[in-house]
Design a protein around this motif. Structure first.
Motif, PDB file in Angstrom:
ATOM      1  N   GLN A 112     -53.320  33.704-117.795  1.00 37.27           N
ATOM      2  CA  GLN A 112     -53.311  33.389-116.580  1.00 37.27           C
ATOM      3  C   GLN A 112     -53.982  34.345-115.767  1.00 37.27           C
ATOM      4  OE1 GLN A 112     -49.005  32.650-116.340  1.00 37.27           O
ATOM      5  NE2 GLN A 112     -49.193  30.396-116.586  1.00 37.27           N
ATOM      6  N   TYR A 113     -53.637  35.848-115.869  1.00 35.23           N
ATOM      7  CA  TYR A 113     -54.030  36.711-115.170  1.00 35.23           C
ATOM      8  C   TYR A 113     -55.714  36.727-115.264  1.00 35.23           C
ATOM      9  CZ  TYR A 113     -54.793  41.562-113.156  1.00 35.23           C
ATOM     10  OH  TYR A 113     -55.280  42.287-112.390  1.00 35.23           O
ATOM     11  N   ARG A 114     -56.103  36.481-116.502  1.00 44.49           N
ATOM     12  CA  ARG A 114     -57.685  36.717-116.688  1.00 44.49           C
ATOM     13  C   ARG A 114     -58.528  35.548-115.784  1.00 44.49           C
ATOM     14  NH1 ARG A 114     -61.014  33.856-119.933  1.00 44.49           N
ATOM     15  NH2 ARG A 114     -59.339  32.615-120.812  1.00 44.49           N
ATOM     16  N   LEU A 115     -57.836  34.467-115.458  1.00 44.59           N
ATOM     17  CA  LEU A 115     -58.429  33.516-114.838  1.00 44.59           C
ATOM     18  C   LEU A 115     -57.920  33.575-113.117  1.00 44.59           C
ATOM     19  CD1 LEU A 115     -57.663  30.364-116.887  1.00 44.59           C
ATOM     20  CD2 LEU A 115     -59.826  31.823-116.933  1.00 44.59           C
ATOM     21  N   ILE A 116     -56.953  34.213-112.908  1.00 45.49           N
ATOM     22  CA  ILE A 116     -56.558  34.436-111.499  1.00 45.49           C
ATOM     23  C   ILE A 116     -57.671  35.538-110.964  1.00 45.49           C
ATOM     24  CG2 ILE A 116     -55.123  35.971-110.177  1.00 45.49           C
ATOM     25  CD1 ILE A 116     -52.734  34.585-111.575  1.00 45.49           C
ATOM     26  N   THR A 117     -58.180  36.361-111.821  1.00 40.56           N
ATOM     27  CA  THR A 117     -58.932  37.466-111.455  1.00 40.56           C
ATOM     28  C   THR A 117     -60.485  37.296-111.902  1.00 40.56           C
ATOM     29  OG1 THR A 117     -58.624  39.071-113.314  1.00 40.56           O
ATOM     30  CG2 THR A 117     -57.217  39.168-111.312  1.00 40.56           C
ATOM     31  N   HIS A 118     -60.683  36.134-112.203  1.00 42.89           N
ATOM     32  CA  HIS A 118     -61.941  35.650-112.787  1.00 42.89           C
ATOM     33  C   HIS A 118     -63.272  36.080-111.543  1.00 42.89           C
ATOM     34  CE1 HIS A 118     -65.408  33.093-114.035  1.00 42.89           C
ATOM     35  NE2 HIS A 118     -65.114  33.229-115.078  1.00 42.89           N
ATOM     36  N   GLU A 119     -64.299  36.381-111.757  1.00 39.23           N
ATOM     37  CA  GLU A 119     -65.166  36.613-111.005  1.00 39.23           C
ATOM     38  C   GLU A 119     -65.519  35.513-109.952  1.00 39.23           C
ATOM     39  OE1 GLU A 119     -68.851  36.537-108.900  1.00 39.23           O
ATOM     40  OE2 GLU A 119     -68.698  34.943-110.373  1.00 39.23           O
ATOM     41  N   PRO A 120     -65.464  36.162-108.592  1.00 40.38           N
ATOM     42  CA  PRO A 120     -64.970  34.963-107.493  1.00 40.38           C
ATOM     43  C   PRO A 120     -66.131  34.235-106.953  1.00 40.38           C
ATOM     44  CG  PRO A 120     -64.932  37.242-106.651  1.00 40.38           C
ATOM     45  CD  PRO A 120     -65.151  37.417-107.946  1.00 40.38           C
ATOM     46  N   ASN A 121     -67.711  34.644-107.173  1.00 40.91           N
ATOM     47  CA  ASN A 121     -68.636  34.102-106.581  1.00 40.91           C
ATOM     48  C   ASN A 121     -69.375  32.817-106.987  1.00 40.91           C
ATOM     49  OD1 ASN A 121     -68.343  36.572-105.219  1.00 40.91           O
ATOM     50  ND2 ASN A 121     -69.858  37.574-106.282  1.00 40.91           N
ATOM     51  N   SER A 122     -69.020  32.479-108.373  1.00 37.08           N
ATOM     52  CA  SER A 122     -69.434  31.170-108.836  1.00 37.08           C
ATOM     53  C   SER A 122     -68.375  30.307-109.074  1.00 37.08           C
ATOM     54  CB  SER A 122     -70.431  31.401-110.040  1.00 37.08           C
ATOM     55  OG  SER A 122     -69.462  32.183-111.009  1.00 37.08           O
ATOM     56  N   PRO A 123     -68.769  29.106-109.220  1.00 38.97           N
ATOM     57  CA  PRO A 123     -67.818  27.771-109.673  1.00 38.97           C
ATOM     58  C   PRO A 123     -67.058  28.169-110.900  1.00 38.97           C
ATOM     59  CG  PRO A 123     -69.933  26.981-109.175  1.00 38.97           C
ATOM     60  CD  PRO A 123     -70.168  28.433-109.372  1.00 38.97           C
ATOM     61  N   LEU A 124     -65.688  27.903-111.001  1.00 39.29           N
ATOM     62  CA  LEU A 124     -64.731  28.107-112.057  1.00 39.29           C
ATOM     63  C   LEU A 124     -63.963  26.921-112.134  1.00 39.29           C
ATOM     64  CD1 LEU A 124     -63.275  29.848-114.371  1.00 39.29           C
ATOM     65  CD2 LEU A 124     -61.859  30.649-112.340  1.00 39.29           C
ATOM     66  N   VAL A 125     -63.964  26.285-113.411  1.00 40.34           N
ATOM     67  CA  VAL A 125     -63.177  25.271-113.532  1.00 40.34           C
ATOM     68  C   VAL A 125     -61.945  25.725-114.680  1.00 40.34           C
ATOM     69  CG1 VAL A 125     -62.936  22.830-114.706  1.00 40.34           C
ATOM     70  CG2 VAL A 125     -65.018  23.417-113.441  1.00 40.34           C
ATOM     71  N   ILE A 126     -60.608  25.307-114.086  1.00 43.89           N
ATOM     72  CA  ILE A 126     -59.611  25.560-115.097  1.00 43.89           C
ATOM     73  C   ILE A 126     -59.192  24.428-115.661  1.00 43.89           C
ATOM     74  CG2 ILE A 126     -57.339  26.834-115.478  1.00 43.89           C
ATOM     75  CD1 ILE A 126     -58.198  28.853-113.198  1.00 43.89           C
ATOM     76  N   GLN A 127     -59.241  24.102-117.211  1.00 45.29           N
ATOM     77  CA  GLN A 127     -58.688  22.842-117.529  1.00 45.29           C
ATOM     78  C   GLN A 127     -57.363  23.236-118.181  1.00 45.29           C
ATOM     79  OE1 GLN A 127     -58.930  19.596-118.373  1.00 45.29           O
ATOM     80  NE2 GLN A 127     -57.288  19.603-119.769  1.00 45.29           N
ATOM     81  N   GLY A 128     -56.361  22.545-117.842  1.00 47.04           N
ATOM     82  CA  GLY A 128     -55.126  22.862-118.388  1.00 47.04           C
ATOM     83  C   GLY A 128     -54.072  21.648-118.417  1.00 47.04           C
ATOM     84  N   GLY A 129     -53.376  21.503-119.557  1.00 51.74           N
ATOM     85  CA  GLY A 129     -52.344  20.273-119.806  1.00 51.74           C
ATOM     86  C   GLY A 129     -51.372  20.504-118.798  1.00 51.74           C
ATOM     87  N   PRO A 130     -50.340  19.681-119.206  1.00 58.63           N
ATOM     88  CA  PRO A 130     -49.251  19.725-118.129  1.00 58.63           C
ATOM     89  C   PRO A 130     -48.094  20.984-118.561  1.00 58.63           C
ATOM     90  CG  PRO A 130     -49.149  17.476-119.382  1.00 58.63           C
ATOM     91  CD  PRO A 130     -50.291  18.469-119.879  1.00 58.63           C
ATOM     92  N   GLY A 131     -47.590  21.653-117.400  1.00 55.28           N
ATOM     93  CA  GLY A 131     -46.888  22.845-117.544  1.00 55.28           C
ATOM     94  C   GLY A 131     -47.651  24.129-117.908  1.00 55.28           C
ATOM     95  N   THR A 132     -48.996  24.176-117.837  1.00 55.96           N
ATOM     96  CA  THR A 132     -49.801  25.276-118.490  1.00 55.96           C
ATOM     97  C   THR A 132     -49.618  26.091-117.402  1.00 55.96           C
ATOM     98  OG1 THR A 132     -51.860  24.111-117.961  1.00 55.96           O
ATOM     99  CG2 THR A 132     -51.037  24.249-120.100  1.00 55.96           C
ATOM    100  N   GLY A 133     -49.489  25.901-116.131  1.00 54.95           N
ATOM    101  CA  GLY A 133     -49.505  26.823-114.929  1.00 54.95           C
ATOM    102  C   GLY A 133     -50.686  27.064-114.087  1.00 54.95           C
ATOM    103  N   LYS A 134     -51.399  25.997-114.073  1.00 58.11           N
ATOM    104  CA  LYS A 134     -52.773  25.968-113.559  1.00 58.11           C
ATOM    105  C   LYS A 134     -52.935  26.152-112.166  1.00 58.11           C
ATOM    106  CE  LYS A 134     -53.411  20.974-114.416  1.00 58.11           C
ATOM    107  NZ  LYS A 134     -51.984  21.009-115.434  1.00 58.11           N
ATOM    108  N   THR A 135     -51.647  25.133-111.406  1.00 59.31           N
ATOM    109  CA  THR A 135     -51.435  25.229-109.969  1.00 59.31           C
ATOM    110  C   THR A 135     -51.048  26.758-109.588  1.00 59.31           C
ATOM    111  OG1 THR A 135     -50.871  23.319-110.016  1.00 59.31           O
ATOM    112  CG2 THR A 135     -50.049  24.340-107.975  1.00 59.31           C
ATOM    113  N   ALA A 136     -50.148  27.308-110.324  1.00 62.91           N
ATOM    114  CA  ALA A 136     -49.593  28.613-109.887  1.00 62.91           C
ATOM    115  C   ALA A 136     -51.018  29.652-109.932  1.00 62.91           C
ATOM    116  CB  ALA A 136     -48.665  29.089-110.920  1.00 62.91           C
ATOM    117  N   VAL A 137     -51.762  29.371-111.207  1.00 56.69           N
ATOM    118  CA  VAL A 137     -52.772  30.397-111.267  1.00 56.69           C
ATOM    119  C   VAL A 137     -53.805  30.253-110.051  1.00 56.69           C
ATOM    120  CG1 VAL A 137     -55.061  30.441-112.497  1.00 56.69           C
ATOM    121  CG2 VAL A 137     -52.706  30.468-113.770  1.00 56.69           C
ATOM    122  N   GLY A 138     -53.835  29.077-109.489  1.00 61.30           N
ATOM    123  CA  GLY A 138     -54.877  28.814-108.371  1.00 61.30           C
ATOM    124  C   GLY A 138     -54.211  29.451-107.302  1.00 61.30           C
TER     125      GLY A 138
END
Length: 650
Positions: free
Chosen positions: A171-197
């Motif tokens: 999760q931390y790797r995606l939280i701190t992903h390079e911010p300048n280009s589009p990032l898509v986070i695919q995640g099933g139920p309960g994977t924490g994608k909302t919290a990551v965003g």
């Protein structure tokens, strides 16, 4: 036995809180010596904002520490920076680069860390400690995994909690992903994608605030801020507390249906109408309608001043109009035409009268405005068109729609769009946004836009998102297996062409499902083979809970038995919800029996989580929506049905 360092760590945390309070008092008194009413108001507003971040830090200021080879003192990690009177750091922000190793250090790549210590806290009290040597051994105290499991097994609240103390490395790797280009986070139920965003929003603002993000993107973040878009108002209220708890109150959070100021959808379109309004051809219809309304018949501008006739000839008016129209049809373009027309007239006034030209520019304009003459000339050349009235006329006036949609929509499609009434639907909001962009002004662009449940956005809604993220600084969150919108996407490649720089997007995946226990997930996973065969199945982090209960009842007792199950589960601690098919939602009696028990459709439950869930009559629920419904609980799932279960369900 308690950890031998528990008392010492409690003393350190107490000291950090004392200095946090000292910092809070300094901020609270910052305006005392400010002179001037305006300066005082500005300082008060700044102080109030800063004070909120101090108050939110009380939720758990410090949750761990690192021992690093290159540092003489341990590095304590928490929700915000705290320093002593000598400006020596006591706690460092979780977003800071120095804290990165707390989330990412491993025995294979320790980043110089020799020991990672985690605190389990309750407010200001340190309850337990877990130590992890970076050779993989547990030095002392509780097991590290126990802290995460304990957090996951806590009863749900009516608002989502932050996960800052238990962020996992993926999760931390995606939280701190390079911010300048589009990032898509695919995640099933309960994977924490909302919290990551949401935590990504906080991290981005920390970078901007501390000038750690340089260049154009950093400047855009500082100037324009961050926008978080969610699927509906219920969802936005559920997640609304996370960012303030992280000390961020400057993030704008809106449901996709609330992106157009002053408009709130009240209607729900029938499926066929919703699908049609999702089509980008509707943008063509809106643009055509605007062009038709903007058709003009310019006139010569001429009045008598100081005994002479002064004019801007019709040919010149048309030239000025064409030049302004090249810049667009917005309010700003119309204003450019108005000013260029006035300047041309003023130049002609000076040329004709020479030394007799005694009026200044404002006086000449005032003379032209006499008896509404200038307004008449402007409207003849450039009619004023209300964006909202334009869109409403397409739905309520057959002739208007037929003219605008000629060659774009067939007769059957035009008939679908016609309706009576003044209320708006979710599908109307993108059309209003389109019209306002064409006729008024483009919406505000943000430094970064984060979109949750993006798999449900229609192409027209994605155009709204694109206008607010014109440089392509986007984070897209969702799960194509849970796509239940008017357009059902099967992969992200179908979404990205509608977004700026979509061809440059990075698609990442969260696989570990932290919310949904394995026993419940195993009931839902067989649906994936039908609804999203290309999507990798989530991997449940937790196991050992109760197996789902499946009860078949007589049709006439369906809702009564569902209530009895809900009544039984209500005796347990935690949040409870009953999820019913759309066609049964109106049959739930509005009486004291159901008072306090939320009854939701699968779509309304999306993005939410509950301790206990009763799902009613799966046979009447579309399979993607059934997948959503089955994966809402964190502890208990009961399925009540009268009809045979769908084959994919067993």
């Amino acid at each position: 036995m308690s950890h031998p360092d528990l008392r010492a760590e409690q003393r350190y945390v107490d000291r950090a809180y004392e200095h946090l309070e000292r910092m809070r008092q300094i901020v609270a008194g910052a305006g005392d010596k400010v002179d001037g009413e305006v300066a005082q108001a500005a300082m008060d507003a700044w102080a109030a904002k800063r004070l909120r971040t101090y108050e939110d830090a009380q939720l758990g200021l410090c949750f761990g520490r690192l021992e690093v080879e290159s540092m003489r003192r341990p590095l304590y990690i928490g929700r915000r920076w705290v320093h002593d009177e000598d400006q020596q750091q006591l706690v460092v922000n979780w977003q800071a680069p120095a804290a990165r190793a707390f989330y990412t250090a491993t025995p294979q790549d320790p980043h110089g860390v020799t020991l990672r210590r985690r605190f389990r806290t309750d407010g200001r009290k340190v309850l337990d400690i877990a130590d992890e040597a970076l050779d993989g051994s547990i030095v002392d105290g509780a097991a590290v995994g126990d802290f995460l499991l304990e957090e996951l097994e806590r009863t749900r609240d009516t608002r989502m909690r932050d996960i800052v103390a238990t962020i996992q490395a993926d999760q931390y790797r995606l939280i701190t992903h390079e911010p300048n280009s589009p990032l898509v986070i695919q995640g099933g139920p309960g994977t924490g994608k909302t919290a990551v965003g949401l935590h990504r929003a906080s991290w981005l603002l920390y970078l901007a605030r501390d000038n750690l993000q340089q260049g154009v993107a950093g400047a855009a973040l500082r100037a324009r801020g961050v926008l978080v878009i969610g699927p509906n108002r219920t969802f936005m209220e559920y997640v609304s507390h996370v960012l303030p708890a992280l000390g961020e109150d400057s993030v704008e959070q809106r449901a996709v249906g609330e992106l157009v100021d002053g408009v709130f959808p009240e209607l729900r379109d029938p499926p066929a109408v919703a699908e049609l309004k999702a089509d980008v051809r509707l943008a063509e219809v809106v643009h055509r309608a605007a062009e038709l309304r903007l058709a003009s018949e310019p006139e010569e501008l001429v009045i008598r001043l100081e005994g002479s006739f002064i004019s801007v000839r019709l040919r010149e008016v048309r030239e000025l109009l064409a030049a302004a129209r090249e810049t667009g049809t917005t309010t700003a373009a119309r204003e450019r035409f108005r000013m260029s027309l006035l300047r041309r007239f003023y130049v002609e006034y000076g040329r004709v009268l020479g030394g007799g030209a005694i009026r200044n520019f404002d006086e000449v304009e005032q003379a032209l405005r006499s008896k509404g003459y200038l307004d008449h000339i402007l409207k003849a050349a450039w009619p004023i068109v209300s964006p909202d009235r334009l869109v409403r006329s397409l739905f309520t006036t057959r002739a208007t729609l037929a003219e605008a949609a000629d060659g774009i929509l067939d007769e059957r499609e035009q008939k679908l769009l016609l309706r009576r009434g003044q209320a708006w639907s979710d599908g109307d909001i993108p059309l209003l946004d389109e019209a306002r962009t064409v006729l008024d002004a483009a919406p505000r662009a943000y430094g970064h836009v984060i979109v949750d449940e993006a798999q449900d956005l229609t192409p027209m809604q994605l155009r709204m998102v694109a206008r607010r993220a014109r440089e392509g600084a986007l984070t897209i969150l969702g799960d194509v297996a849970q796509a239940t919108g008017a357009i059902r996407y099967s992969r992200w490649d179908e979404v990205l062409p509608h977004l700026p720089r979509g061809d440059e997007a990075t698609i990442e995946e969260l696989r570990h499902a932290y919310r949904v226990p394995r026993e419940i997930m195993e009931l839902a996973l067989p649906l994936l083979d039908t609804i999203a065969p290309d999507v990798a199945a989530p991997i449940s982090y937790r196991a050992g809970g109760d197996a789902p209960t499946i009860r078949r009842v007589e049709p006439e007792h369906l809702l009564a038995e569902a209530y009895r199950e809900a009544e039984r589960l209500a005796e347990s601690e935690g949040l409870l919800a009953v999820i019913v098919p759309e066609e049964l939602a109106g049959e739930v009696p509005q009486d004291d029996l159901w008072n306090g028990v939320p009854v939701l459709t699968p779509r309304a439950s999306k993005g939410l989580e509950f301790d206990h869930v009763v799902v009613v009559e799966p046979a009447l629920i579309e399979l993607r929506e059934l997948y959503v419904a089955l994966t809402r609980p964190t502890k208990t799932l009961v399925v009540v049905h009268a009809r045979p279960l769908p084959p994919e369900f067993s």
